[in-house]
Design an enzyme around this catalytic site. Structure first.
Site, mmCIF file in Angstrom:
data_model
loop_
_atom_site.group_PDB
_atom_site.id
_atom_site.type_symbol
_atom_site.label_atom_id
_atom_site.label_comp_id
_atom_site.label_asym_id
_atom_site.label_seq_id
_atom_site.Cartn_x
_atom_site.Cartn_y
_atom_site.Cartn_z
ATOM 1 N N LYS A 68 35.805 22.203 17.863
ATOM 2 C CA LYS A 68 34.722 21.206 18.819
ATOM 3 C C LYS A 68 34.428 21.933 20.071
ATOM 4 O O LYS A 68 33.356 21.586 20.618
ATOM 5 C CB LYS A 68 35.456 19.928 19.062
ATOM 6 C CG LYS A 68 35.553 19.086 17.964
ATOM 7 C CD LYS A 68 36.310 17.622 18.478
ATOM 8 C CE LYS A 68 35.736 16.503 17.190
ATOM 9 N NZ LYS A 68 36.354 15.185 17.433
ATOM 10 N N ASP A 104 31.333 10.489 19.192
ATOM 11 C CA ASP A 104 32.860 9.716 19.269
ATOM 12 C C ASP A 104 32.593 8.554 20.296
ATOM 13 O O ASP A 104 33.197 7.586 20.090
ATOM 14 C CB ASP A 104 33.843 10.657 19.863
ATOM 15 C CG ASP A 104 34.271 11.660 18.672
ATOM 16 O OD1 ASP A 104 34.207 11.575 17.411
ATOM 17 O OD2 ASP A 104 34.739 12.817 18.924
ATOM 18 N N ALA A 130 45.365 11.460 27.059
ATOM 19 C CA ALA A 130 44.375 12.254 28.070
ATOM 20 C C ALA A 130 43.917 13.676 26.960
ATOM 21 O O ALA A 130 43.696 14.615 27.579
ATOM 22 C CB ALA A 130 45.044 12.748 29.222
ATOM 23 N N ARG A 154 51.667 11.188 29.583
ATOM 24 C CA ARG A 154 52.950 11.992 29.569
ATOM 25 C C ARG A 154 52.706 13.024 30.170
ATOM 26 O O ARG A 154 53.332 13.203 31.240
ATOM 27 C CB ARG A 154 53.194 12.238 28.152
ATOM 28 C CG ARG A 154 54.366 12.884 27.937
ATOM 29 C CD ARG A 154 54.943 13.350 26.623
ATOM 30 N NE ARG A 154 54.035 14.194 25.641
ATOM 31 C CZ ARG A 154 54.037 14.407 24.361
ATOM 32 N NH1 ARG A 154 55.075 14.049 23.752
ATOM 33 N NH2 ARG A 154 53.158 15.211 24.017
ATOM 34 N N ARG A 158 47.215 16.553 32.621
ATOM 35 C CA ARG A 158 46.076 16.265 31.793
ATOM 36 C C ARG A 158 45.107 15.246 32.196
ATOM 37 O O ARG A 158 44.010 15.225 32.093
ATOM 38 C CB ARG A 158 46.480 16.185 30.252
ATOM 39 C CG ARG A 158 46.928 17.564 29.732
ATOM 40 C CD ARG A 158 47.331 17.479 28.262
ATOM 41 N NE ARG A 158 46.016 17.568 27.450
ATOM 42 C CZ ARG A 158 46.164 17.351 26.104
ATOM 43 N NH1 ARG A 158 47.072 16.893 25.393
ATOM 44 N NH2 ARG A 158 44.892 17.771 25.347
HETATM 45 P P1 ATR Z 1 43.153 14.162 20.627
HETATM 46 O O1 ATR Z 1 42.136 15.204 20.658
HETATM 47 O O2 ATR Z 1 43.223 13.618 19.223
HETATM 48 O O3 ATR Z 1 43.200 13.126 21.453
HETATM 49 P P2 ATR Z 1 45.440 15.751 21.618
HETATM 50 O O4 ATR Z 1 44.599 16.561 22.515
HETATM 51 O O5 ATR Z 1 46.648 16.401 20.890
HETATM 52 O O6 ATR Z 1 44.668 14.761 20.495
HETATM 53 O O7 ATR Z 1 46.165 14.562 22.558
HETATM 54 C C1 ATR Z 1 47.128 13.660 22.130
HETATM 55 C C2 ATR Z 1 47.432 12.540 23.088
HETATM 56 O O8 ATR Z 1 48.722 11.876 22.753
HETATM 57 C C3 ATR Z 1 47.852 13.074 24.307
HETATM 58 O O9 ATR Z 1 47.575 12.461 25.595
HETATM 59 C C4 ATR Z 1 49.385 13.344 24.212
HETATM 60 O O10 ATR Z 1 50.069 13.226 25.578
HETATM 61 P P3 ATR Z 1 50.551 14.987 26.209
HETATM 62 O O11 ATR Z 1 48.924 15.169 26.985
HETATM 63 O O12 ATR Z 1 51.527 14.777 27.368
HETATM 64 O O13 ATR Z 1 50.560 15.746 25.237
HETATM 65 C C5 ATR Z 1 49.738 11.989 23.602
HETATM 66 N N1 ATR Z 1 50.905 12.114 23.053
HETATM 67 C C6 ATR Z 1 51.557 12.694 21.896
HETATM 68 N N2 ATR Z 1 52.567 12.249 21.552
HETATM 69 C C7 ATR Z 1 53.177 11.758 22.471
HETATM 70 C C8 ATR Z 1 54.419 10.974 22.941
HETATM 71 N N3 ATR Z 1 55.462 11.239 22.060
HETATM 72 N N4 ATR Z 1 54.577 10.256 23.991
HETATM 73 C C9 ATR Z 1 53.438 10.081 24.875
HETATM 74 N N5 ATR Z 1 52.180 10.598 24.723
HETATM 75 C C10 ATR Z 1 51.886 11.324 23.376
#
Ligand code: ATR
Length: 280
Positions: A68, A104, A130, A154, A158
């Site tokens: 993307k 999206d 995020a 988390r 970000r």
């Molecule tokens: P996408 O592009 O589909 O949004 P991504 O960029 O991998 O996927 O983002 C996944 C989101 O889920 C992120 O906000 C991630 O938090 P981090 O930025 O801290 O990685 C969040 N996420 C994934 N697993 C998590 C967990 N166990 N607890 C809290 N947040 C989680």
């Protein structure tokens, strides 16, 4: 006779994509002579695919992980949503230029317009997560007129990057603040992968949500996530995430095949039964 228009969804891997099923159903339904296929292209070959589009081999296509951002970098022009989000999920040719769009945010809003009446009346939203999906959803919420958006993530850096990107209506917080932000949120959106089949649930006490608050999730396997279940128990109006997937497909279909397709109950059922078969 004009050539049969051909479109793709490109990713790496791509086996999980539901896009061929969605577009295939629309091609059949509207009796359109077109082809939509999933293609697995590794990053080093992505530029060659763009050459093929420019050469007329394809009408265009959808772009998913991990392409993307590369699609954003390598297109001649962006639509407003792609520009705001910084990522491209839909490609088409226009007046000899390769255009990169992002549907999206449209998919998010169109799903709620269809299934969560009143969501546009909200003023404050809490966005959990995020990542890429969060970026599109924040754009959609700003377009819908939300006055304040709190992001809880988390990894707080970000969230801070997103807040900086979108300006002073958007504020960043750590994950620990999520629960405290609920009492001020008209709409709560999960954009994390928590609650997806095989992932831990998203556990939040939604008891302090204001009256009339609503909740939605980008996760659609399972359709009713633990988060949506607990939101419903707390009295919030809820909407599942499947419609975002279905609606984001529509603008691309219209570009390549010349007809704006409908997202209806029949389409939902087709995708749901496929998901049930795969996840049985
Ligand atoms: P996408 O592009 O589909 O949004 P991504 O960029 O991998 O996927 O983002 C996944 C989101 O889920 C992120 O906000 C991630 O938090 P981090 O930025 O801290 O990685 C969040 N996420 C994934 N697993 C998590 C967990 N166990 N607890 C809290 N947040 C989680």
């Amino acid at each position: 006779m004009a050539d049969t228009p051909r479109a793709f969804v490109v990713g790496h891997p791509i086996g999980h994509s539901r896009s061929p099923l969605i577009h295939g159903e629309w091609l059949t339904r509207y009796g359109i002579d077109g082809v939509y296929s999933a293609i697995d292209v590794p990053p080093q070959n992505f530029a060659a695919l763009l050459v093929d589009i420019r050469a007329g081999k394809w009408a265009g296509g959808n772009v998913t992980i991990p392409h993307k951002e590369a699609a954003f970098e390598r297109t001649d022009r962006h639509d407003d949503a792609a520009e705001a989000i910084g990522a491209v999920n839909t490609l088409w040719m226009e007046a000899g230029k390769l255009v990169g769009g992002n549907t999206d945010a449209y998919g998010f809003s169109a799903n709620l317009d269809q299934r969560l009446s009143g969501w546009r009346d909200g003023e404050t939203a809490l966005v959990l997560g995020a990542g890429g999906a969060s970026r599109a959803i924040i754009h959609a919420l700003l377009e819908a007129g939300y006055k304040r958006i709190d992001i809880a993530n988390r990894t707080v850096t970000r969230a801070e990057q997103l807040a900086a990107r979108f300006g002073n209506k958007v504020a960043a917080h750590g994950w620990a603040s999520a629960e405290a932000l609920i009492s001020g949120a008209n709409l709560i959106v999960n954009t994390t992968s928590l609650g997806m089949e095989g992932q831990p649930p998203l556990e939040l006490d939604l008891g302090s949500a204001p009256s009339g608050a609503m909740a939605t999730d980008i996760v659609y396997v399972p359709l009713e996530t633990p988060f949506l279940k607990s939101a419903a128990v707390a009295g919030l109006k809820t909407c599942d995430g499947l419609g975002m997937l279905l609606h984001q497909a529509a603008p691309g279909f219209a570009r390549w095949f010349g007809h704006f397709p409908e997202v209806d109950e029949d389409l939902r059922k087709i995708i749901l039964s496929d998901l049930a078969a795969v996840h049985a």
